[in-house]
Enzyme design. Structure first.
Site, PDB file in Angstrom:
ATOM      1  N   TRP A   5     -13.820 -51.000 -37.889  1.00 41.49           N
ATOM      2  CA  TRP A   5     -12.982 -50.625 -39.034  1.00 41.49           C
ATOM      3  C   TRP A   5     -11.524 -50.982 -38.766  1.00 41.49           C
ATOM      4  O   TRP A   5     -10.885 -51.706 -39.521  1.00 41.49           O
ATOM      5  CB  TRP A   5     -13.134 -49.128 -39.322  1.00 41.49           C
ATOM      6  CG  TRP A   5     -12.277 -48.624 -40.465  1.00 41.49           C
ATOM      7  CD1 TRP A   5     -11.553 -49.360 -41.357  1.00 41.49           C
ATOM      8  CD2 TRP A   5     -12.072 -47.249 -40.818  1.00 41.49           C
ATOM      9  NE1 TRP A   5     -10.906 -48.534 -42.253  1.00 41.49           N
ATOM     10  CE2 TRP A   5     -11.208 -47.238 -41.951  1.00 41.49           C
ATOM     11  CE3 TRP A   5     -12.537 -46.040 -40.318  1.00 41.49           C
ATOM     12  CZ2 TRP A   5     -10.791 -46.040 -42.559  1.00 41.49           C
ATOM     13  CZ3 TRP A   5     -12.126 -44.859 -40.929  1.00 41.49           C
ATOM     14  CH2 TRP A   5     -11.265 -44.864 -42.035  1.00 41.49           C
ATOM     15  N   TYR A  33     -13.613 -53.226 -44.902  1.00 39.30           N
ATOM     16  CA  TYR A  33     -12.633 -53.147 -43.818  1.00 39.30           C
ATOM     17  C   TYR A  33     -11.743 -54.396 -43.824  1.00 39.30           C
ATOM     18  O   TYR A  33     -12.102 -55.438 -43.276  1.00 39.30           O
ATOM     19  CB  TYR A  33     -13.331 -53.030 -42.457  1.00 39.30           C
ATOM     20  CG  TYR A  33     -14.216 -51.816 -42.291  1.00 39.30           C
ATOM     21  CD1 TYR A  33     -14.059 -50.679 -43.082  1.00 39.30           C
ATOM     22  CD2 TYR A  33     -15.219 -51.810 -41.332  1.00 39.30           C
ATOM     23  CE1 TYR A  33     -14.889 -49.576 -42.921  1.00 39.30           C
ATOM     24  CE2 TYR A  33     -16.041 -50.706 -41.159  1.00 39.30           C
ATOM     25  CZ  TYR A  33     -15.879 -49.594 -41.958  1.00 39.30           C
ATOM     26  OH  TYR A  33     -16.694 -48.505 -41.795  1.00 39.30           O
TER      27      TYR A  33
END
Length: 337
Positions: free
Chosen positions: A27, A63
């Site tokens: 992430w 992300y």
């Protein structure tokens, strides 16, 4: 490094899926909501993780709006594909206003975007194709819906993933952020192997229902944010200043009073870390993967050194007495919401 089987396949000719107990969480590598990213450092971190035995990488299109998947693709392009497990997701669209509005946000360039939770059939198929291109591969090991989409029947979503499995573009189906009721429903339509959910020393609510369900039905639990976004490293002090676009600034965990309480707890378990010559963060990761029902823990790394430290957590030896002592101190910790 230890590797754990996520689930046996329902097709005898398809090999089981095994993941490294410390899985690289990508992430932060995408920069989005983390104050930006340094691409070359992120690539080095993933490669360093692999060299240390971390063969599993978890990412998602949202992300960095594709950036994290591109970084993962760059990092693994020279690695043997059958030795790497790629976990990615679908169902979070920033380029389509359809489904449940998840949030108003900004991309890495500071431009406003609206993010929707949407997992309609055609969208799932399209997202998979885009992910395969960004990742530079022809199949995804574990394909997970990112968040529940209440505007699309679960049956429709899972039938789309089933089609992708039949086409060889996806090996296994998983979910993220599903409760037991949603898991039961999804399991009626597909061979579901895992649920990726938040779990940490200070967020243990899944122990009540989800963990017993997953143990009983042999579903893997992939614990994300086991370090509670850096809270449990012991490095954050009251008065910590986050970057303007860092999402942690708005979370109650990072209130000064909670930082003080968490650090007091960490000071109580620090002797165990010192005795084993490991960091607090490594001890926290090891405790997490030793909890009942927890299959693997996702850990992000901004650079190669963090990646090495995360991987080494798997090799720590904790006896039951030490685990119980940590849990005893933890049970006395109360945070202010």
């Amino acid at each position: 490094m230890e590797y754990r089987k996520v689930s046996s396949s329902d097709h005898p000719e398809k090999p089981d899926l095994k993941l490294s107990v410390i899985t690289f969480g990508a992430w932060a590598a995408g920069g989005w909501m983390w104050g930006g990213t340094e691409r070359s450092e992120a690539v080095k971190a993933i490669r360093e993780s692999y060299d240390a035995g971390v063969t599993s990488i978890d990412t998602a299109p949202i992300y960095g709006q594709g950036l994290s998947e591109e970084i993962v693709g760059e990092a693994i392009k020279d690695l043997p594909r059958d030795k790497v497990q790629i976990l990615t997701k679908y169902g979070m669209r920033w380029d389509l206003a359809k489904g449940d509005l998840a949030m108003h946000s900004k991309n890495n360039a500071g431009e406003p975007i609206d993010v929707y939770k949407y997992a309609g059939r055609d969208s799932v198929i399209l997202e998979c194709e885009n992910s395969l291109k960004r990742l530079g591969t022809d199949y995804i090991d574990l394909y997970q819906i990112h968040w529940p989409d209440h505007t699309t029947p679960i049956e429709e979503t899972m039938e789309a993933v089933s089609q992708l499995i039949k086409e060889g573009k996806v090996r296994y189906a998983g979910v993220c952020n599903y409760d037991t009721a949603l898991m039961r429903e999804a399991s009626q339509h597909i061979h579901l192997v895992s649920d990726q959910v938040p779990y940490s020393m200070v967020k243990r609510d899944i122990e009540a229902e989800l963990v017993p369900y997953c143990i009983e039905h042999e579903k893997a639990i992939l614990a994300y944010s086991p370090m509670e976004r850096g809270l449990l490293t012991g490095k954050m002090k009251p008065g910590h200043q986050f970057a303007e676009d860092d999402h942690r600034a708005s979370l109650y965990f990072f209130k000064d009073e909670n930082l003080t309480r968490v650090n007091e707890f960490l000071s109580k378990i620090k002797p165990i870390a010192d005795d084993k010559h490991v960091t607090l963060g490594q001890l926290v990761l090891k405790w997490t993967i030793e909890q009942p029902g927890i299959t693997i823990a996702l850990a992000g790394a901004r650079n190669a050194e963090q990646a090495r430290q995360n991987a080494a957590a798997a090799d720590i030896v904790l006896d039951q007495g030490e685990i119980d002592l940590i849990t005893q101190h933890l049970n006395a910790l109360e945070l202010v919401k």
